[in-house]
Design an enzyme around this catalytic site. Structure first.
Site, short mmCIF file in Angstrom:
data_model
loop_
_atom_site.label_atom_id
_atom_site.label_comp_id
_atom_site.label_asym_id
_atom_site.label_seq_id
_atom_site.Cartn_x
_atom_site.Cartn_y
_atom_site.Cartn_z
CE LYS A 193 -1.88 2.97 2.04
NZ LYS A 193 -1.64 4.40 1.74
N GLY A 246 6.58 5.06 8.75
CA GLY A 246 5.74 6.26 8.82
C GLY A 246 5.80 6.86 10.21
CB SER A 247 3.61 9.30 11.85
OG SER A 247 2.37 8.63 11.78
CB THR A 248 5.78 7.63 16.52
OG1 THR A 248 7.16 7.50 16.15
CG2 THR A 248 5.55 6.96 17.86
N GLY A 251 2.09 4.16 13.65
CA GLY A 251 2.74 2.91 14.05
C GLY A 251 2.05 2.30 15.27
CD GLU A 268 12.95 0.61 10.44
OE1 GLU A 268 13.36 1.56 11.15
OE2 GLU A 268 13.45 -0.53 10.48
CB CYS A 302 12.55 8.35 9.62
SG CYS A 302 13.65 7.34 8.64
CD GLU A 399 9.34 12.41 12.79
OE1 GLU A 399 8.19 11.95 12.83
OE2 GLU A 399 10.31 11.79 12.31
P1 NDP Z 1 1.49 8.19 8.26
O1 NDP Z 1 2.43 7.54 9.17
O2 NDP Z 1 0.09 8.29 8.71
O3 NDP Z 1 1.53 7.49 6.81
C1 NDP Z 1 2.48 6.54 6.39
C2 NDP Z 1 1.79 5.43 5.61
O4 NDP Z 1 0.83 4.79 6.44
C3 NDP Z 1 1.01 5.94 4.41
O5 NDP Z 1 1.03 4.97 3.39
C4 NDP Z 1 -0.39 6.06 4.98
O6 NDP Z 1 -1.38 6.03 3.97
C5 NDP Z 1 -0.45 4.81 5.83
N1 NDP Z 1 -1.47 4.84 6.89
C6 NDP Z 1 -2.03 5.90 7.51
N2 NDP Z 1 -2.93 5.49 8.43
C7 NDP Z 1 -2.95 4.14 8.38
C8 NDP Z 1 -3.68 3.13 9.08
N3 NDP Z 1 -4.57 3.45 10.02
N4 NDP Z 1 -3.44 1.84 8.78
C9 NDP Z 1 -2.53 1.50 7.84
N5 NDP Z 1 -1.83 2.42 7.14
C10 NDP Z 1 -2.02 3.71 7.41
O7 NDP Z 1 2.06 9.62 7.91
P2 NDP Z 1 1.36 10.84 7.18
O8 NDP Z 1 1.60 10.74 5.74
O9 NDP Z 1 -0.07 10.99 7.61
O10 NDP Z 1 2.21 12.05 7.79
C11 NDP Z 1 1.97 12.48 9.12
C12 NDP Z 1 3.26 12.78 9.82
O11 NDP Z 1 4.00 11.58 9.99
C13 NDP Z 1 4.20 13.68 9.03
O12 NDP Z 1 3.89 15.01 9.25
C14 NDP Z 1 5.53 13.30 9.58
O13 NDP Z 1 5.79 14.02 10.74
C15 NDP Z 1 5.39 11.84 9.95
N6 NDP Z 1 6.00 10.91 8.99
C16 NDP Z 1 7.11 10.26 9.37
C17 NDP Z 1 7.74 9.39 8.51
C18 NDP Z 1 8.99 8.70 8.92
O14 NDP Z 1 9.63 8.05 8.09
N7 NDP Z 1 9.36 8.79 10.17
C19 NDP Z 1 7.25 9.16 7.15
C20 NDP Z 1 6.03 9.86 6.86
C21 NDP Z 1 5.45 10.71 7.76
P3 NDP Z 1 -1.86 7.43 3.32
O15 NDP Z 1 -0.66 8.15 2.89
O16 NDP Z 1 -2.65 6.96 2.19
O17 NDP Z 1 -2.65 8.10 4.36
#
Ligand code: NDP
Length: 501
Positions: A193, A246-248, A251, A268, A302, A399
């Site tokens: 996804k 993605g975000s904590t 996670g 991660e 990250c 963050e």
């Molecule tokens: P998310 O962590 O929410 O998104 C990362 C991935 O998870 C995307 O593919 C997202 O889909 C998917 N996702 C979101 N909600 C769910 C869920 N309930 N179940 C399964 N998958 C899910 O990050 P965001 O894009 O919303 O960004 C928010 C904040 O997160 C940013 O402002 C940043 O601070 C942080 N972030 C940190 C990252 C890192 O590597 N540490 C990477 C990205 C973001 P979709 O995009 O379609 O919503």
């Protein structure tokens, strides 16, 4: 084609139809809806992509399960699977510029950064292609030797099954392949996804998987929204493993959802990584190193080195040096080869970063450089350095995921370690010093999964990558990376001494 637009084939791909990839074929989403993808440098819509929903995830998981049960991939001889992964690496080499340009259009990152990232995916594919023929178990019989019972005992290592792969927007092709390569090396089937903001390079890669010879159903890609398609994947009872970047906050949600069938989970997540500069550091190395540790990819990394700690004697010089470096960075469209800093990913991310800039000022921090949006189009923000911060401020604790550095003067090694470790995260840490002794002593005491000395941000397929604390669970890369997609089975064989016929 205007100056600094993607090449014609890339523009044609982006403007084309983007469906859902299941069982090696393209189809529309069950709901028939699409969503828009934007160029962050201009805010304009560049593509329409089929919106996958829970029904599409169901179909993709069923396809992945069928491929797994029919042993279409893990039943092949290891040499054959290694060949296929090598094919994919060679195809990625051929398509490197195209993949990089797609991520630039989708994410806004500078082309040089995108090319570096594609290069790292090729290295991943080759590294894990080589590992496929090295997967073995152990003969543990000698450790079970006993006068009473003769046993033959061994372990075997097996693929975990169907893996759900959820990737973010900050490094689209990089975060896909860092998961896909070890998952395929382990023999899993995958449902991917991609992030709704940056689905295009994963969709482009789908046809490359077919060309490489990955059997149908082994890699399935369902673009869609996190709360919908992503959540359905994490909830799915027929998914054995979820790997998420993605975000904590997300996670933590994933951990709760995965509890349904106790899926294996690798996370991660975020960071607030410290960078330490000792008085004895070489400023020619420390200043650009610390600056690009936070400003690379516009801080959307990250492990961005977002908290700077400098020993008091050098503090003014290092902070001024980083601020001058920041002012000298060229901000612009990712396809312009002169660009060093691209836009943030979205209006939402720009507003979030702008909110932190305001919060920093209202909390009493001082802006040394930057502190505002850049230009009138797209989602650009100036690289920013805050001084006069204290450990309780939100800009120091949270963050930001933007090009924002907070600088603090420090006394000695104990002071440095205490302040650097004062965070719920633990992903990266940088140390700049000419003392080998100090470097090792501090590296040992920092609670971070990755420590860089006299440089920042190197990743390599052979070196495990992951975090302490709320930066995640598990490791990617290295032998740890493939283990995350494997189960270990212990087999006990009772030998009958009397069977001597
Ligand atoms: P998310 O962590 O929410 O998104 C990362 C991935 O998870 C995307 O593919 C997202 O889909 C998917 N996702 C979101 N909600 C769910 C869920 N309930 N179940 C399964 N998958 C899910 O990050 P965001 O894009 O919303 O960004 C928010 C904040 O997160 C940013 O402002 C940043 O601070 C942080 N972030 C940190 C990252 C890192 O590597 N540490 C990477 C990205 C973001 P979709 O995009 O379609 O919503």
């Amino acid at each position: 084609m205007a100056l600094h637009d993607p090449s014609t084939p890339v523009s044609e791909f982006i403007a084309g139809k983007h469906g859902i990839f299941i069982d090696g074929e393209w189809r529309d989403g069950e709901g028939g809806e699409t969503f828009d993808v934007h160029d962050p440098a201009t805010g304009t819509t560049i593509a329409k992509v089929a919106r996958g929903t829970a029904a599409d995830i169901d179909r993709a998981v069923a396809a992945a399960r069928r491929a797994f049960e029919e042993r279409r991939w893990h039943g092949l001889p290891p040499e054959k699977r290694a060949d296929v992964l090598w094919n994919l690496a060679r195809i990625f080499e051929r398509e490197a510029r195209t993949l990089a340009e797609i991520d630039v259009a989708d994410n806004g990152m500078p082309i040089a950064f995108a090319e570096w990232m594609v290069g790292s995916t090729i290295a991943q594919l080759k590294y894990y292609a080589g590992m496929i023929t090295k997967v073995t178990g152990r003969n543990v019989s000698p450790a079970l030797a006993s006068d009473q019972l003769r046993m033959h005992a061994y372990t075997s290592v097996e693929p975990v099954g169907v893996a759900g792969i959820i990737i973010p927007w900050n490094g689209p092709i990089g975060t896909l392949i860092i998961k896909l390569a070890p998952a395929l090396a382990a023999g899993c089937s995958l449902v991917v996804k991609p992030a709704e903001l940056t689905p295009l390079s994963a969709l482009y890669a789908a046809d490359l998987m077919n060309e490489a010879g990955i059997p149908p159903g082994v890699v399935n890609i369902v673009p869609g929204f996190g709360h919908d398609a992503g959540q359905a994947l994490v909830d799915h009872p027929d998914v054995d493993k979820v790997s998420f970047t993605g975000s904590t906050a997300t996670g933590k949600k994933i951990v709760q959802s995965a509890a349904g069938n106790l899926k294996r989970v690798t996370l991660e997540l975020g960071g607030k990584s410290p960078v330490v500069v000792f008085d004895d550091a070489d400023p020619e190395i420390a200043i650009p190193g610390a600056a690009m540790g936070i400003f690379a990819n516009t801080g959307q990394v990250c492990f961005a080195g977002s908290r700077l700690f400098v020993q008091k004697k050098s503090y003014d010089k290092v902070v001024a040096g980083i601020s001058d470096f920041a002012k000298g960075l060229t901000i612009g469209k990712g396809m312009d080869p002169a660009t060093q800093i691209g836009p943030l990913i979205s209006a939402g991310q720009r507003d979030k970063v702008a909110g932190y800039l305001e919060t920093g000022v209202s909390e009493g921090a001082e802006i040394v450089t930057g502190g505002a949006a850049h230009g009138n189009h797209g989602y650009f923000v100036q690289p920013t350095v805050f001084a006069n911060v204290d450990a309780s401020m939100r800009i120091v604790r949270e963050e930001i995921f933007g090009p924002v550095l907070v600088a603090t003067p420090v006394e000695d090694m104990d002071d440095i370690v205490r302040m650097a470790n004062d965070t719920r995260y633990g992903l990266g840490a940088g140390i700049f010093t000419t003392s080998v002794n100090k470097a090792h002593l501090v590296a040992e005491r920092l609670r971070a999964g990755n420590v860089w000395i006299n440089g920042y941000g190197m990743m390599h397929p052979a070196m495990p990558f992951g975090g302490y604390g709320e930066s995640g669970w598990g490791r990617e890369n290295g032998t740890e990376g493939i283990s995350a997609y494997q189960e270990t089975k212990s087999v006990f064989v009772y030998l009958n001494e009397n069977d001597r016929t």
